[in-house]
Design an enzyme around this catalytic site. Structure first.
Site, PDB file in Angstrom:
ATOM      1  N   GLY A  64       0.815  -1.208   0.000  1.00  0.00           N
ATOM      2  CA  GLY A  64       0.000   0.000   0.000  1.00  0.00           C
ATOM      3  C   GLY A  64       0.849   1.258   0.000  1.00  0.00           C
ATOM      4  O   GLY A  64       0.467   2.288  -0.574  1.00  0.00           O
ATOM      5  N   ASN A  65       2.031   1.181   0.605  1.00  0.00           N
ATOM      6  CA  ASN A  65       2.909   2.346   0.651  1.00  0.00           C
ATOM      7  C   ASN A  65       3.564   2.632  -0.696  1.00  0.00           C
ATOM      8  O   ASN A  65       4.181   3.684  -0.875  1.00  0.00           O
ATOM      9  CB  ASN A  65       3.977   2.155   1.729  1.00  0.00           C
ATOM     10  CG  ASN A  65       3.385   2.214   3.119  1.00  0.00           C
ATOM     11  OD1 ASN A  65       2.416   2.916   3.350  1.00  0.00           O
ATOM     12  ND2 ASN A  65       3.941   1.455   4.043  1.00  0.00           N
ATOM     13  N   LYS A  75      -6.724  -6.951  14.939  1.00  0.00           N
ATOM     14  CA  LYS A  75      -5.984  -6.191  13.937  1.00  0.00           C
ATOM     15  C   LYS A  75      -6.266  -4.698  14.096  1.00  0.00           C
ATOM     16  O   LYS A  75      -7.386  -4.230  13.855  1.00  0.00           O
ATOM     17  CB  LYS A  75      -6.403  -6.651  12.538  1.00  0.00           C
ATOM     18  CG  LYS A  75      -5.815  -5.825  11.400  1.00  0.00           C
ATOM     19  CD  LYS A  75      -4.337  -6.064  11.241  1.00  0.00           C
ATOM     20  CE  LYS A  75      -3.796  -5.328  10.014  1.00  0.00           C
ATOM     21  NZ  LYS A  75      -2.345  -5.521   9.858  1.00  0.00           N
ATOM     22  N   LYS A 119      -2.953  -8.834   2.567  1.00  0.00           N
ATOM     23  CA  LYS A 119      -2.838  -8.766   1.107  1.00  0.00           C
ATOM     24  C   LYS A 119      -1.831  -9.767   0.567  1.00  0.00           C
ATOM     25  O   LYS A 119      -2.001 -10.291  -0.544  1.00  0.00           O
ATOM     26  CB  LYS A 119      -2.458  -7.353   0.681  1.00  0.00           C
ATOM     27  CG  LYS A 119      -1.075  -6.935   1.125  1.00  0.00           C
ATOM     28  CD  LYS A 119      -0.668  -5.588   0.607  1.00  0.00           C
ATOM     29  CE  LYS A 119       0.706  -5.194   1.124  1.00  0.00           C
ATOM     30  NZ  LYS A 119       1.768  -6.192   0.768  1.00  0.00           N
ATOM     31  N   LYS A 130       4.962 -11.602   4.353  1.00  0.00           N
ATOM     32  CA  LYS A 130       5.618 -11.731   3.059  1.00  0.00           C
ATOM     33  C   LYS A 130       6.324 -13.081   2.954  1.00  0.00           C
ATOM     34  O   LYS A 130       6.211 -13.792   1.940  1.00  0.00           O
ATOM     35  CB  LYS A 130       6.603 -10.585   2.850  1.00  0.00           C
ATOM     36  CG  LYS A 130       5.957  -9.205   2.793  1.00  0.00           C
ATOM     37  CD  LYS A 130       6.983  -8.102   2.749  1.00  0.00           C
ATOM     38  CE  LYS A 130       6.329  -6.730   2.577  1.00  0.00           C
ATOM     39  NZ  LYS A 130       5.336  -6.402   3.630  1.00  0.00           N
TER      40      LYS A 130
END
Length: 311
Positions: free
Chosen positions: A9-10, A127, A211, A273
């Site tokens: 997102g960044n 979250k 994501k 990740k």
């Protein structure tokens, strides 16, 4: 080669984290360049992306206007940001491809991800999302059905469930578009969280899906050869922040499981990740890669980056 690339997102904000429209447009334009290079090189590409800063902006608007209009549900925020970021990406990708003389078509899907309605995360949301609020403002949002917790010396912050992604419901559409030659944008922000009721109907639900884990799911569904988690470093590193820090090169999925167990990669950064590329490698013959956006081509060729193979 079929490649799935997950942008953080960044990657859609300025280097200092600002998310003004002009900042996002400039960042997306820069991100489109290495993606277009891969397309021109002959690869099929599916692009997915984060949406944290963008959803954060919508949540802030919710809070500021809560006394006037009902807050927009979180799944709606995901859908809105998919459409906005998707439109930005399409325009940037079209321009980058045109500059390279490519006529490849692009398409963005507002897409849903199935989660289980009885996922343990819904029973005890953990979250954190959005900004810290003073108690009076938090109480107003709680009256609208949102769940907040008090963080000592910081204020009140909203927490939501982060359920496990089970299925990319619109994966078949993405697969069809890829087969027809499109560069596809799909499953942004982890996908719109969706549950299936007993009668078979599908309904959005307020949650946040990781994501990167969804990227592994869509990469497996579309039978990708490579999943790239694009971040701001060239590779994952062991003993990060110490004099013993060492980049992780090519490893098997089993070796990466062992490294992850020993290193305890942070849940809010490298952990998902590493889990995503490992899952992808375990479920087929593809390669999961962690590397920086500008060096994806080199990582795919095997010259750098963290590369996880089935082994």
């Amino acid at each position: 080669m079929r490649i799935v690339i997950a942008l953080g997102g960044n990657a859609m904000t300025s280097s200092d984290g600002r998310a003004r429209p002009e900042d996002q447009a400039a960042a997306v334009a820069a991100a489109a360049e290495p993606v277009a290079d891969l397309v021109v090189a002959g690869h099929e590409v599916l692009l997915t992306h984060g949406n944290g800063p963008q959803v954060g902006n919508l949540l802030l608007k919710n809070e500021l206007a809560a006394a006037v209009v009902p807050p927009v549900p979180l799944d709606w925020c995901g859908a809105q940001t998919q459409a906005t970021i998707g439109a930005l990406l399409l325009s940037a990708l079209d321009a980058a491809l045109q500059r390279r003389g490519s006529t490849r078509r692009t398409a963005a899907l507002v897409s849903r991800t199935l989660v289980a309605g009885d996922d343990p995360g819904f029973a005890e949301p953990t979250k954190p999302i959005g900004r810290y609020l003073p108690e009076d403002e938090a109480r107003l949002m709680i009256e609208h059905g949102q769940h907040f917790v008090e963080v000592p010396d910081r204020g009140w912050r909203r927490v939501v469930a982060s359920p496990e992604p089970l299925e990319c419901l619109d994966g078949p559409a993405a697969d069809t578009l890829l087969a027809q030659g499109y560069l596809v944008v799909c499953s942004g922000g982890g996908g719109i969280p969706t549950v299936r009721h007993e009668d078979g109907s599908l309904h959005g639900i307020e949650a946040v899906i990781d994501k990167d884990l969804t990227a592994a799911l869509i990469a497996t569904h579309t039978r990708a050869d490579v999943l790239v988690i694009a971040t701001d470093v060239d590779s994952a590193v062991t003993d990060w922040g110490t004099s013993y820090a060492k980049p992780i090169g090519e490893v098997t999925a089993a070796e990466m499981r062992s490294i992850a167990h020993d290193q305890g990669f942070a849940a809010g950064s490298m952990g998902p990740k590493v889990e995503a590329v490992t899952r992808f490698a375990e479920q087929g013959d593809g390669t999961g890669i962690i590397t920086s956006l500008g060096r994806i081509a080199q990582a795919i060729e095997g010259h750098l980056g963290t590369r996880v193979v089935r082994g």
